[in-house]
Design an enzyme around this catalytic site. Structure first.
Site, mmCIF file in Angstrom:
data_model
loop_
_atom_site.group_PDB
_atom_site.id
_atom_site.type_symbol
_atom_site.label_atom_id
_atom_site.label_comp_id
_atom_site.label_asym_id
_atom_site.label_seq_id
_atom_site.Cartn_x
_atom_site.Cartn_y
_atom_site.Cartn_z
ATOM 1 C CB SER A 145 1.833 -49.682 -2.303
ATOM 2 O OG SER A 145 2.649 -50.171 -3.352
ATOM 3 C CE1 TYR A 158 6.284 -47.599 -0.160
ATOM 4 C CE2 TYR A 158 6.244 -49.181 -1.970
ATOM 5 C CZ TYR A 158 5.755 -48.041 -1.359
ATOM 6 O OH TYR A 158 4.716 -47.341 -1.936
HETATM 7 C C1 8X3 Z 1 4.412 -47.992 -5.536
HETATM 8 C C2 8X3 Z 1 4.165 -49.138 -6.421
HETATM 9 O O1 8X3 Z 1 5.225 -51.078 -7.690
HETATM 10 O O2 8X3 Z 1 6.645 -49.174 -7.188
HETATM 11 O O3 8X3 Z 1 3.857 -48.154 -4.283
HETATM 12 O O4 8X3 Z 1 6.034 -50.664 -5.411
HETATM 13 S S1 8X3 Z 1 5.586 -50.041 -6.667
#
Ligand code: 8X3
Length: 271
Positions: A145, A158
């Site tokens: 990501s 995350y």
């Molecule tokens: C998803 C992209 O920008 O929402 O992995 O973190 S973001």
């Protein structure tokens, strides 16, 4: 059916919807045999049937919870029984849970993110590698990501796990270079899938805001890039690819030009 992936065996995790499902169908169109894993087996069966219609040499699904060691073992027992080997592994399962600052974030959200994005990816890869040995120019493609490249508020864990996906990719690339196994990572930005619905635990209004007024990537855009990575000649390895909507210059620099162009896609996927 002939295609750039005909005769190739592909394993995709998190394949019941979103990027995983779109990748499965796109690989099927190239004539691959696709073996799909996810927890939602009914939806997986639907994706497998779309793959067969799209031209897959074979398309089957099997229950897979990447957060569970014995589920990963059972999944690869099944793969071993069905396929002569694996040419392409797409590690797509994962996703974000919550958007709380670290000071108030929940243990269960952290644990879910570490289990699926990081430990799950590692244990799936470990189980799959023996099946890739002896295949011609096999490739592992990890779905990371933009959050693995840039930190943002509310996403400490995350961002940490997606940065971890980048590091696992790079370490694995070094570990497997002698064997000729290619390893790459694709890092998508905002993609209209179930991602936001999962992050916000079904809060449609919050999820909708993520995509509001901009034109996000669609799962098919990311799938197209993954298939491109998987169809390079054997001497070419795409180590890293960052893919973002034109409207997203940085994780937090998004141009919102007008009313939502598209609804939140309930058939998308977490990543
Ligand atoms: C998803 C992209 O920008 O929402 O992995 O973190 S973001």
């Amino acid at each position: 059916m002939s295609g750039r992936l005909s005769g190739r065996w592909v394993v995709i995790t998190g394949a019941s919807s979103g990027i995983g499902a779109a990748t499965a169908v796109r690989m099927a169109r190239e004539g691959a045999s696709v073996l799909l894993g996810a927890r939602r087996v009914e939806r997986l069966e639907h994706v497998a049937s779309r793959c067969r219609e799209a031209g897959a040499s074979l398309a089957e699904g099997h229950y897979l919870d990447v957060a569970n060691v014995s589920s990963v073992r059972a999944f690869f027992d099944w793969v071993r029984a069905v396929a002569p080997g694996v040419d392409v592994l797409v590690n797509n399962a994962g996703g974000a849970h919550g958007l709380d600052p670290l000071a108030t974030a929940k243990d269960e959200d952290w644990e879910a993110m570490v289990q699926s994005n990081l430990l799950g990816l590692a244990r799936v890869t470990r189980a799959c590698l023996p099946l890739m040995s002896g295949r011609s120019a096999p490739i592992v493609i990890n779905v990371g990501s933009v959050a693995g490249h840039t930190a943002y508020e509310g996403a400490a864990m995350y961002c940490a796990v997606k940065a971890g996906v980048e590091m696992i990719t790079r370490a694995l690339r070094l570990e497997l270079v002698e064997q000729g196994v290619r390893v790459g990572c694709i890092a998508p930005g905002i993609t209209e899938t179930e991602f936001a619905m999962v992050r916000f635990k079904g809060d449609v209004a919050r999820a909708r805001k993520v995509y509001e007024g901009m034109r996000p990537l669609q799962a098919e855009d990311v799938a197209e890039a993954i298939v491109w990575m998987a169809t390079r000649p054997p001497h070419v390895c795409v180590d890293e690819m960052i893919l973002k909507s034109t409207d997203q210059a940085e994780v937090y620099r998004v141009v919102r030009r007008g009313p939502p162009s598209t609804p939140v896609n309930p058939g998308g996927t977490a990543r």
